[in-house]
Design a protein around this motif. Sequence first.
Motif, PDB file in Angstrom:
ATOM      1  N   MET A   1      10.271 -47.112 -15.561  1.00 42.12           N
ATOM      2  CA  MET A   1      10.180 -48.535 -14.929  1.00 42.12           C
ATOM      3  C   MET A   1       9.229 -48.105 -13.721  1.00 42.12           C
ATOM      4  SD  MET A   1      13.491 -50.232 -12.995  1.00 42.12           S
ATOM      5  CE  MET A   1      13.420 -51.675 -11.953  1.00 42.12           C
ATOM      6  N   LEU A   2       8.573 -49.158 -13.255  1.00 41.83           N
ATOM      7  CA  LEU A   2       7.405 -49.119 -12.335  1.00 41.83           C
ATOM      8  C   LEU A   2       8.136 -49.570 -11.101  1.00 41.83           C
ATOM      9  CD1 LEU A   2       4.539 -48.813 -11.460  1.00 41.83           C
ATOM     10  CD2 LEU A   2       4.201 -51.332 -11.784  1.00 41.83           C
ATOM     11  N   LEU A   3       8.031 -48.669 -10.150  1.00 44.38           N
ATOM     12  CA  LEU A   3       8.782 -49.069  -8.580  1.00 44.38           C
ATOM     13  C   LEU A   3       7.523 -49.464  -7.843  1.00 44.38           C
ATOM     14  CD1 LEU A   3      11.214 -45.868  -8.685  1.00 44.38           C
ATOM     15  CD2 LEU A   3      11.636 -48.537  -9.141  1.00 44.38           C
ATOM     16  N   LEU A   4       7.656 -50.487  -6.906  1.00 43.19           N
ATOM     17  CA  LEU A   4       6.892 -50.979  -6.075  1.00 43.19           C
ATOM     18  C   LEU A   4       7.293 -50.226  -4.657  1.00 43.19           C
ATOM     19  CD1 LEU A   4       6.276 -54.450  -6.778  1.00 43.19           C
ATOM     20  CD2 LEU A   4       4.816 -52.607  -7.375  1.00 43.19           C
ATOM     21  N   PRO A  11       8.706 -55.530   7.577  1.00 45.61           N
ATOM     22  CA  PRO A  11       9.432 -56.074   6.205  1.00 45.61           C
ATOM     23  C   PRO A  11       8.525 -56.989   5.637  1.00 45.61           C
ATOM     24  CG  PRO A  11      10.211 -56.976   8.308  1.00 45.61           C
ATOM     25  CD  PRO A  11       9.168 -55.995   8.636  1.00 45.61           C
ATOM     26  N   GLY A  12       9.069 -57.425   4.374  1.00 49.65           N
ATOM     27  CA  GLY A  12       8.291 -58.628   3.673  1.00 49.65           C
ATOM     28  C   GLY A  12       7.294 -58.366   2.919  1.00 49.65           C
ATOM     29  N   PHE A  13       7.433 -57.138   2.336  1.00 52.97           N
ATOM     30  CA  PHE A  13       6.414 -56.721   1.428  1.00 52.97           C
ATOM     31  C   PHE A  13       6.371 -57.641   0.048  1.00 52.97           C
ATOM     32  CE2 PHE A  13       5.248 -53.940  -2.223  1.00 52.97           C
ATOM     33  CZ  PHE A  13       3.932 -54.054  -2.010  1.00 52.97           C
ATOM     34  N   THR A  14       7.734 -57.544  -0.389  1.00 51.90           N
ATOM     35  CA  THR A  14       7.910 -58.134  -1.708  1.00 51.90           C
ATOM     36  C   THR A  14       7.438 -59.765  -1.636  1.00 51.90           C
ATOM     37  OG1 THR A  14       9.722 -56.622  -2.045  1.00 51.90           O
ATOM     38  CG2 THR A  14       9.401 -58.497  -3.617  1.00 51.90           C
ATOM     39  N   LEU A  15       8.039 -60.316  -0.675  1.00 53.99           N
ATOM     40  CA  LEU A  15       7.607 -61.772  -0.592  1.00 53.99           C
ATOM     41  C   LEU A  15       6.003 -61.889  -0.257  1.00 53.99           C
ATOM     42  CD1 LEU A  15       8.680 -64.792  -0.166  1.00 53.99           C
ATOM     43  CD2 LEU A  15       8.719 -64.185   2.404  1.00 53.99           C
ATOM     44  N   SER A  16       5.433 -61.165   0.377  1.00 53.59           N
ATOM     45  CA  SER A  16       3.908 -61.388   0.698  1.00 53.59           C
ATOM     46  C   SER A  16       3.120 -60.955  -0.616  1.00 53.59           C
ATOM     47  CB  SER A  16       3.416 -60.225   1.672  1.00 53.59           C
ATOM     48  OG  SER A  16       4.310 -60.531   3.045  1.00 53.59           O
ATOM     49  N   LEU A  17       3.569 -59.811  -1.297  1.00 59.70           N
ATOM     50  CA  LEU A  17       3.102 -59.794  -2.727  1.00 59.70           C
ATOM     51  C   LEU A  17       3.222 -61.004  -3.504  1.00 59.70           C
ATOM     52  CD1 LEU A  17       1.489 -57.782  -4.315  1.00 59.70           C
ATOM     53  CD2 LEU A  17       3.957 -57.034  -5.237  1.00 59.70           C
ATOM     54  N   GLY A  18       4.593 -61.401  -3.677  1.00 61.38           N
ATOM     55  CA  GLY A  18       4.634 -62.506  -4.491  1.00 61.38           C
ATOM     56  C   GLY A  18       3.706 -63.816  -4.244  1.00 61.38           C
TER      57      GLY A  18
END
Length: 278
Positions: A1-4, A11-18
């Motif tokens: 499983m690929l972990l980011l 904060p906000g890495f996942t939202l920024s990446l999306g």
Amino acid sequence: MLLLKQPSVLPGFTLSLGVSVLSLSLLVLLPFAMLVWTVTDLGWQGFVRVISEPRTLAAVWLTLKMSLLAMLASVLLGTLVAWVLVRYHFCGKDLVNALVDLPFALPTAVTGVALATLYAPTGWIGAIFARFGWQIAFTPTGIWLALLLVSLPFVVRAVQPVLAELSGEYEEAAAILGASRLIIIFRVLLPEVLPALVMGSGMAFARATGEYGSVIFIAGNVPFKSEILPLIIVSKFELFDLPAAAAVALFMLIISFAILFTLNLWQWRLNRRTQGRY
């Protein structure tokens, strides 16, 4: 499983990446995918037939040749301009620095009209060359001049920060040790500037191959002589032949991508070599 892994404490890495991936998909990948999908209506034989038309091949060759010549001239002149702006202090330096960005701000049509007016046989500069039997406007030379104007700032702005960070003490030390000016340029300065120079030349070439507005006014647009590829695409689009226009655009995209990929690969290797020295 690929972990980011979150690379920052912010904060906000996942939202920024999306948001970034979605924006690039909508603005870059989706239009290119639609271009390929449109070409599929022609089939492989239809695609080959469209791009192998003599008029299209002549426009492709002229566009690539003038873009490469403009890129090479931008590398020489852009590096010189960046050097003058970084290493020398003179009256009007801020004005010259601002003029470098003028092609970015001006509409391309304004640039084309200004060049055609200036270099036409009846223009201020064109009339001087006309006395010797030389014509600049409405010839491939005019195309090269327009492409040089719009591509030059990319090289200047890519090289200028690198030269600004490169201390003049390196040049002085080399001169004290007896190095000539050519050795200082090619052995001291060029290895440090070369990655930025390759990046700037790639952006200059990309801008030159797709330039339309500033070229059509000074090119003359004569088939097999001074007709650029973007004009072929526009002409087919105006005839509502969208698949043919998409085929020509895709063909040019493949050629440009191959050249830009080569330049980016070269820049990546230069950056690795530079990092390896330190």
